[in-house]
Design an enzyme around this catalytic site. Structure first.
Site, PDB file in Angstrom:
ATOM      1  N   MET A  79      36.165  34.131  41.040  1.00  0.00           N
ATOM      2  CA  MET A  79      36.960  35.272  41.520  1.00  0.00           C
ATOM      3  C   MET A  79      36.148  36.151  42.713  1.00  0.00           C
ATOM      4  SD  MET A  79      36.412  37.985  38.439  1.00  0.00           S
ATOM      5  CE  MET A  79      36.992  36.718  37.339  1.00  0.00           C
ATOM      6  N   CYS A  80      36.895  36.743  43.436  1.00  0.00           N
ATOM      7  CA  CYS A  80      36.262  37.539  44.593  1.00  0.00           C
ATOM      8  C   CYS A  80      35.672  36.700  45.415  1.00  0.00           C
ATOM      9  CB  CYS A  80      35.096  38.568  44.083  1.00  0.00           C
ATOM     10  SG  CYS A  80      34.427  39.832  45.237  1.00  0.00           S
ATOM     11  N   ILE A  81      34.492  36.492  45.971  1.00  0.00           N
ATOM     12  CA  ILE A  81      33.674  35.715  46.923  1.00  0.00           C
ATOM     13  C   ILE A  81      33.070  34.514  46.298  1.00  0.00           C
ATOM     14  CG2 ILE A  81      31.216  36.742  46.459  1.00  0.00           C
ATOM     15  CD1 ILE A  81      32.838  35.709  49.837  1.00  0.00           C
ATOM     16  N   THR A  87      41.138  34.065  42.173  1.00  0.00           N
ATOM     17  CA  THR A  87      41.834  35.436  42.472  1.00  0.00           C
ATOM     18  C   THR A  87      41.014  36.306  43.124  1.00  0.00           C
ATOM     19  OG1 THR A  87      43.172  37.241  41.271  1.00  0.00           O
ATOM     20  CG2 THR A  87      41.015  36.769  40.427  1.00  0.00           C
TER      21      THR A  87
END
Length: 216
Positions: free
Chosen positions: A134-136, A189
């Site tokens: 997720m995220c980066i 995500t």
């Protein structure tokens, strides 16, 4: 009971794991009736940031020790993670991923990945076990899964461009949604790449955890 290995990169989004993402990940794993074990590499942080001023403090900290703050002390060195003991892998984001797990923060598409992190990611791939990033954290995926892997960091054009340069296939995605690469049983995500509230992040992370555990 299904069991998930959760990789943490410190504590605090400027220099470690994004704490909301990490806590929401552990919460959703528990709510799905699964278990987890947190892991982190026993290495020095790339930097230590004052989260009030967003300034480097010059302090020296350890990724494993800092990750223990989130895991309530129950975190193991990444070197002890055995893929065969787990059903799935999940990585919360935060700048710690881009600084401690790799050097994307400084080198962009010319990045390299920490050897232990790379080996574990590839281990779950080779064992055909699902994973969620997720995220980066999805910037790691072209190195782990190879050219053509489908993923998202939301809609950040610069990061998406770097991912494309590394061979990944970036797909724009809303904060409350997920992108699934069925070939690799891989779920991504945007989380705090887009989230403006914990509720925003919670929705997408909940979907990711549910899908990863379903595939497991």
């Amino acid at each position: 009971m299904k069991k998930v290995a959760v990789l943490l990169s410190g504590a605090g989004f400027y220099d470690g794991a994004e704490i909301n993402e990490a806590v929401l990940t552990l919460l959703h794993i528990s709510k799905q009736g699964a278990g987890y074990q947190c892991f982190a590499p026993d290495i020095a942080q790339a930097d230590t940031i004052n989260h009030v001023k967003n300034e480097d403090t010059g302090e020296k900290r350890n990724v494993l020790v800092e990750s223990a703050r989130i895991a309530r002390g129950d975190v193991q060195p990444l070197s002890q993670l055995k893929v065969e003991d787990f059903d799935a892998l999940i990585l919360p984001g935060g700048f710690g991923v881009a600084k401690n797990f790799c050097d994307f923060a400084n080198k962009g598409a010319d990045m390299s990945v920490n050897d232990e992190v790379l080996a574990i990611g590839r281990g779950f791939k080779e064992a055909n076990k699902p994973a969620g990033y997720m995220c980066i954290a999805p910037v790691l995926l072209p190195h782990i899964y190879g050219e053509g892997v489908k993923l998202t960091v939301g809609n950040d054009k610069d990061v998406a461009g770097a991912i494309s340069s590394m061979g990944g296939q970036h797909i724009d995605c809303g904060v409350r949604d997920i992108v699934v690469d069925d070939k690799y049983q891989l779920v991504t995500t945007p989380a705090y790449m887009l989230a403006e509230t914990p509720a925003d992040a919670d929705a997408g992370i909940g979907e990711l955890v549910e899908k990863v555990l379903y595939m497991a």
